[in-house]
Motif scaffolding. Structure first.
Motif, mmCIF file in Angstrom:
data_model
loop_
_atom_site.group_PDB
_atom_site.id
_atom_site.type_symbol
_atom_site.label_atom_id
_atom_site.label_comp_id
_atom_site.label_asym_id
_atom_site.label_seq_id
_atom_site.Cartn_x
_atom_site.Cartn_y
_atom_site.Cartn_z
ATOM 1 N N CYS A 124 89.521 78.408 100.304
ATOM 2 C CA CYS A 124 90.378 79.240 99.460
ATOM 3 C C CYS A 124 90.408 80.671 99.984
ATOM 4 C CB CYS A 124 89.870 79.258 98.023
ATOM 5 S SG CYS A 124 90.175 77.743 97.099
ATOM 6 N N THR A 125 91.499 81.365 99.694
ATOM 7 C CA THR A 125 91.608 82.799 99.922
ATOM 8 C C THR A 125 91.964 83.431 98.588
ATOM 9 O OG1 THR A 125 92.360 82.481 102.201
ATOM 10 C CG2 THR A 125 92.772 84.631 101.197
ATOM 11 N N VAL A 126 91.056 84.230 98.066
ATOM 12 C CA VAL A 126 91.213 84.826 96.749
ATOM 13 C C VAL A 126 91.298 86.338 96.919
ATOM 14 C CG1 VAL A 126 90.208 85.071 94.449
ATOM 15 C CG2 VAL A 126 89.904 82.932 95.722
ATOM 16 N N GLY A 127 92.295 86.967 96.295
ATOM 17 C CA GLY A 127 92.529 88.391 96.459
ATOM 18 C C GLY A 127 91.586 89.254 95.648
ATOM 19 N N ASP A 128 91.973 90.520 95.491
ATOM 20 C CA ASP A 128 91.185 91.503 94.755
ATOM 21 C C ASP A 128 91.563 91.487 93.274
ATOM 22 O OD1 ASP A 128 90.197 92.297 97.244
ATOM 23 O OD2 ASP A 128 91.640 93.941 97.437
ATOM 24 N N ASN A 129 90.607 91.892 92.429
ATOM 25 C CA ASN A 129 90.845 92.043 90.992
ATOM 26 C C ASN A 129 91.326 90.749 90.340
ATOM 27 O OD1 ASN A 129 90.533 95.146 90.456
ATOM 28 N ND2 ASN A 129 91.770 94.970 92.327
ATOM 29 N N VAL A 130 90.810 89.646 90.802
ATOM 30 C CA VAL A 130 91.148 88.327 90.246
ATOM 31 C C VAL A 130 90.156 87.977 89.137
ATOM 32 C CG1 VAL A 130 91.189 85.853 90.773
ATOM 33 C CG2 VAL A 130 92.281 87.492 92.323
ATOM 34 N N ILE A 131 90.645 87.334 88.085
ATOM 35 C CA ILE A 131 89.790 86.836 87.008
ATOM 36 C C ILE A 131 89.953 85.327 86.910
ATOM 37 C CG2 ILE A 131 89.306 86.868 84.531
ATOM 38 C CD1 ILE A 131 90.375 89.726 84.452
ATOM 39 N N LEU A 132 88.850 84.612 87.013
ATOM 40 C CA LEU A 132 88.799 83.191 86.697
ATOM 41 C C LEU A 132 87.998 83.060 85.412
ATOM 42 C CD1 LEU A 132 89.893 82.758 89.569
ATOM 43 C CD2 LEU A 132 88.194 80.947 89.878
ATOM 44 N N ALA A 133 88.653 82.615 84.337
ATOM 45 C CA ALA A 133 87.973 82.462 83.056
ATOM 46 C C ALA A 133 87.092 81.209 83.081
ATOM 47 C CB ALA A 133 88.986 82.416 81.920
ATOM 48 N N HIS A 134 86.459 80.924 81.945
ATOM 49 C CA HIS A 134 85.481 79.844 81.865
ATOM 50 C C HIS A 134 86.060 78.517 82.362
ATOM 51 C CE1 HIS A 134 82.369 81.993 79.490
ATOM 52 N NE2 HIS A 134 83.414 82.750 79.190
ATOM 53 N N SER A 135 85.366 77.919 83.309
ATOM 54 C CA SER A 135 85.674 76.592 83.857
ATOM 55 C C SER A 135 87.006 76.516 84.591
ATOM 56 C CB SER A 135 85.637 75.520 82.752
ATOM 57 O OG SER A 135 84.361 75.474 82.157
ATOM 58 N N ALA A 136 87.595 77.646 84.938
ATOM 59 C CA ALA A 136 88.780 77.620 85.796
ATOM 60 C C ALA A 136 88.384 77.099 87.169
ATOM 61 C CB ALA A 136 89.388 79.012 85.907
ATOM 62 N N THR A 137 89.276 76.308 87.772
ATOM 63 C CA THR A 137 88.934 75.597 89.003
ATOM 64 C C THR A 137 90.029 75.768 90.050
ATOM 65 O OG1 THR A 137 87.664 73.935 87.791
ATOM 66 C CG2 THR A 137 88.423 73.331 89.985
#
Length: 265
Positions: A124-137
């Motif tokens: 994966c490539t994930v950017g800046d200021n990202v939020i993954l809430a509970h159990s996000a996949t």
């Protein structure tokens, strides 16, 4: 500035631990781990593989970083997980190293929040200021732009792209690419509109939001073919960088189809 390592923690020879790092009880740090300055690990954190954690991060209890990818073709190659600065990783977060087939790096940007039991898959490539809430996949090979919010229990299919400033609603099953600034919802997720709340929170001006709304209505209207509407939108709003970001996103080569509205806009 010293390093604080709890006596029950196991830190392998070869691990690189910068100044100001705090390693809590029962953590296990592998020989190829690199931990940046002032990062704090709570209890029972496992960092394995070729994993780099940036500066000023907080990693909570039972997180596992750098584990092998869930990929049948992986044979123990020294691939990587690279995590940026000032991230907050909560309980039981998992992030996997990459695979040789896809370049070998899973990359997470800066200033993110990854809530309990969220997961970042291999490559994966994930950017800046990202939020993954509970159990996000996030499945393997997913691309997440800056300032994206993935709500609780939502899942993003492998190879999907999620554009900047977009919002994925809770429980959504995202199997198609999400345009920048978009809001998607449902199982399977469909495009519900623009992420207006997120845009206002990120200080997008009224004029910019108005242009995005007008462009959205033109782009996803019923008249004409989709290609004609893309061209018309680009011609009408070529002066608008956010609108053209959506157009460029749609025109780019992609491994997944585009997430579209269920009904006429």
């Amino acid at each position: 500035m010293s390093v604080d390592i709890h006596p029950t923690a196991i830190v392998a020879t070869g691990a690189e631990i910068a100044d100001g790092v705090s390693i809590g009880p029962y953590c296990i740090i592998g020989e190829h781990a690199r931990i940046g300055a002032r990062t704090t690990l709570a209890s029972h954190v496992v960092i394995e593989g070729h994993t780099r954690v940036g500066e000023d991060c907080t990693v909570r209890n039972f997180a596992n970083l750098g584990g092998p990818p869930h990929h049948t073709g992986y044979n123990g190659e020294p691939t990587e997980l690279v995590i940026g600065d000032r991230n907050k990783l909560w309980e039981h977060v998992t992030m996997h190293i990459g695979t040789p087939q896809a370049g070998g790096v899973t990359r997470v940007g800066d200033d993110g929040m990854y809530m309990a039991t969220s997961h970042v898959g291999h490559d994966c490539t994930v950017g800046d200021n990202v939020i993954l809430a509970h159990s996000a996949t996030l499945g393997g090979h997913v691309q997440i732009g800056d300032f994206v919010m993935v709500s609780g229990l939502a899942a993003v299919h492998q190879y999907c792209r999620v554009g900047r400033y977009s919002f994925i609603g809770g429980l959504a099953a995202v199997t198609k690419d999400v345009i920048p600034y978009g809001l998607v919802w449902g199982n399977h997720a469909h495009l519900e509109g623009l992420n207006l709340v997120g845009l206002k929170r990120r200080d997008f001006g009224r004029d910019t939001i108005g242009e995005l709304r007008s462009a959205y209505r033109l782009l996803f209207a019923e008249e004409g073919t989709f290609q004609e509407r893309i061209d018309d939108t680009a011609a009408t709003f070529g002066h608008s960088a956010p609108v053209m970001e959506i157009i460029d996103f749609i025109r780019a080569d992609a491994g997944r189809p585009l997430c579209l509205p269920e009904r006429e806009v």
